[in-house]
Design a protein around this motif. Structure first.
Motif, short mmCIF file in Angstrom:
data_model
loop_
_atom_site.label_atom_id
_atom_site.label_comp_id
_atom_site.label_asym_id
_atom_site.label_seq_id
_atom_site.Cartn_x
_atom_site.Cartn_y
_atom_site.Cartn_z
N ASN A 26 0.80 -1.24 0.00
CA ASN A 26 0.00 0.00 0.00
C ASN A 26 0.83 1.28 0.00
O ASN A 26 1.89 1.34 0.60
CB ASN A 26 -0.91 0.03 1.24
N HIS B 186 -2.16 1.39 -4.73
CA HIS B 186 -1.30 0.24 -5.03
C HIS B 186 -0.71 0.40 -6.43
O HIS B 186 -1.23 1.16 -7.24
CB HIS B 186 -2.11 -1.08 -5.05
N ASP C 56 -6.80 -3.20 4.16
CA ASP C 56 -5.43 -2.83 3.80
C ASP C 56 -5.20 -1.32 3.80
O ASP C 56 -4.08 -0.87 3.62
CB ASP C 56 -5.04 -3.43 2.43
N HIS C 57 -6.25 -0.56 4.02
CA HIS C 57 -6.11 0.90 4.08
C HIS C 57 -6.29 1.46 5.49
O HIS C 57 -6.18 2.66 5.71
CB HIS C 57 -7.10 1.57 3.12
N HIS D 1 -10.78 4.56 1.82
CA HIS D 1 -11.92 3.68 2.04
C HIS D 1 -11.61 2.66 3.14
O HIS D 1 -10.49 2.59 3.63
CB HIS D 1 -12.35 2.97 0.75
N ASP E 94 -8.30 3.18 -4.29
CA ASP E 94 -8.41 2.00 -5.15
C ASP E 94 -9.39 2.23 -6.29
O ASP E 94 -9.70 1.31 -7.05
CB ASP E 94 -8.86 0.78 -4.32
ZN LIG Z 1 -6.45 -1.52 -1.44
#
Ligand SMILES: [Zn+2]
Ligand SMILES: [Zn+2]
Length: 321
Positions: free
Chosen positions: A65, A231, A119-120, A115, A193
């Motif tokens: 990320n 990403h 992973d964020h 969001h 994303d």
């Molecule tokens: Zn992501």
């Protein structure tokens, strides 16, 4: 870090105040043997003296990320908190604290997210442990409450960092509470994303198309130097990296104002399940998973039918013979 590419303030529509910056020639590409080739867990690059790009090592998380730290005169803003919770594996809080101590001691920190996918926001816990920090949760109710938005997604917000305004645009589609940020000082667009050099995962096509159109129309009245996503999932030949810790010959992170303008036509081409438009692979993961599940059930049913048929024939042959 090799040769630096300079982001020139060259566009005719750029305002005089636009502050330029630099990207590294390439990012840490991870490794095929992460155990024996330890990498720094967090790569920190100064785009300029008040804008930092942090990239989580591909050896710590194949998501790799990108996080963004924007510093004003009154406060700093961290966009996204990355994919790794454990500060021993990912020293996010310590790193951000160190940058702020060096460049803007004493400034409060605000944390927002493009969001709510894990992973964020996985690093929220360790960041919240710092003093003088406000972490706004990434769910829709918390966001609309924070910005005082009554009409979602047809609202816009502004964050005043002190001499630096960041516009916030609701852009649901990839995620129901997706946001895109626009920094008026660098004219960088932080697209999460929704737009990135990689797969466009679309959960709600109609919402995503409407968001892309609003974003493109925003781009017509606001000069964009680059769009920076969450990403990098493509190499320069157009091959997609999927779930791997090694990204040789990655594409640059930065996309252009044209990519923002062209996004609606790409999404308008999406068949709702899985399709390609140029280098964009567009996928509705939920529908693809449903299709896989349906295929698996069908395969099981056929196997069951086949076994049943074989068993009946065997019994028949036995009774005859
Ligand atoms: Zn992501
Ligand atoms: Zn996501």
């Amino acid at each position: 870090m090799g040769v630096l590419l300079v982001a020139l303030a060259g566009s005719a529509s750029s305002s005089a105040q636009q502050v330029a910056g630099q990207f590294p020639a390439h990012w840490n590409q991870g490794s095929t043997d992460c155990e024996h080739h330890a990498r720094p867990p967090l790569e920190v690059e100064a785009y300029n003296s008040s804008t930092y790009i942090l990239r989580e090592s591909l050896c710590q998380t194949y998501e790799g990320n990108f996080l963004y730290l924007l510093i004003g005169t009154k406060r700093a803003l961290l966009i996204d908190a990355g994919d790794v919770e454990d500060p021993a594996q990912m020293p996010l809080a310590r790193t951000v604290e160190g940058i702020l101590a060096r460049t803007a001691p004493g400034l409060p920190l605000l944390v927002l997210h493009t969001h709510g996918h894990f992973d964020h926001r996985a690093g929220d816990g360790q960041i919240a442990g710092l003093g003088n920090v406000e972490v706004v949760p990434s769910d829709l109710a918390s966001i609309t409450r924070y910005f005082g938005w009554k009409i979602w997604p047809d609202s816009q917000g502004q964050i005043d960092l002190g001499g630096r305004i960041v516009d916030v645009l609701p852009t649901p589609g990839h995620h129901e509470a997706h946001l895109v940020f626009y920094d008026r000082q660098t004219q960088l667009l932080f697209s999460g994303d929704m737009l990135l050099p990689g797969r466009l995962l679309i959960a709600d096509t109609a919402a995503d198309l409407a968001s892309a159109r609003r974003l493109a129309s925003f781009g017509q009245s606001h000069p964009i130097t680059y769009a920076l996503g969450g990403h990098i999932e493509l190499d320069r030949a157009g091959t997609t990296f999927l779930g791997v810790n090694y990204h040789p010959d990655e594409r640059p992170l930065q996309l252009t104002a044209k990519d923002v303008a062209d996004l609606p036509s790409a999404i308008a081409d999406f068949n709702g399940i899985y399709s390609r438009h140029g280098d964009y692979l567009m996928i509705n993961q939920n529908r693809v998973l449903t299709l896989y599940a349906a295929c698996a059930l069908l395969a099981l049913a056929l196997i069951g039918w086949g076994i049943g048929r074989w068993w009946r024939r065997r019994k028949l042959n036995k009774s005859r013979g």
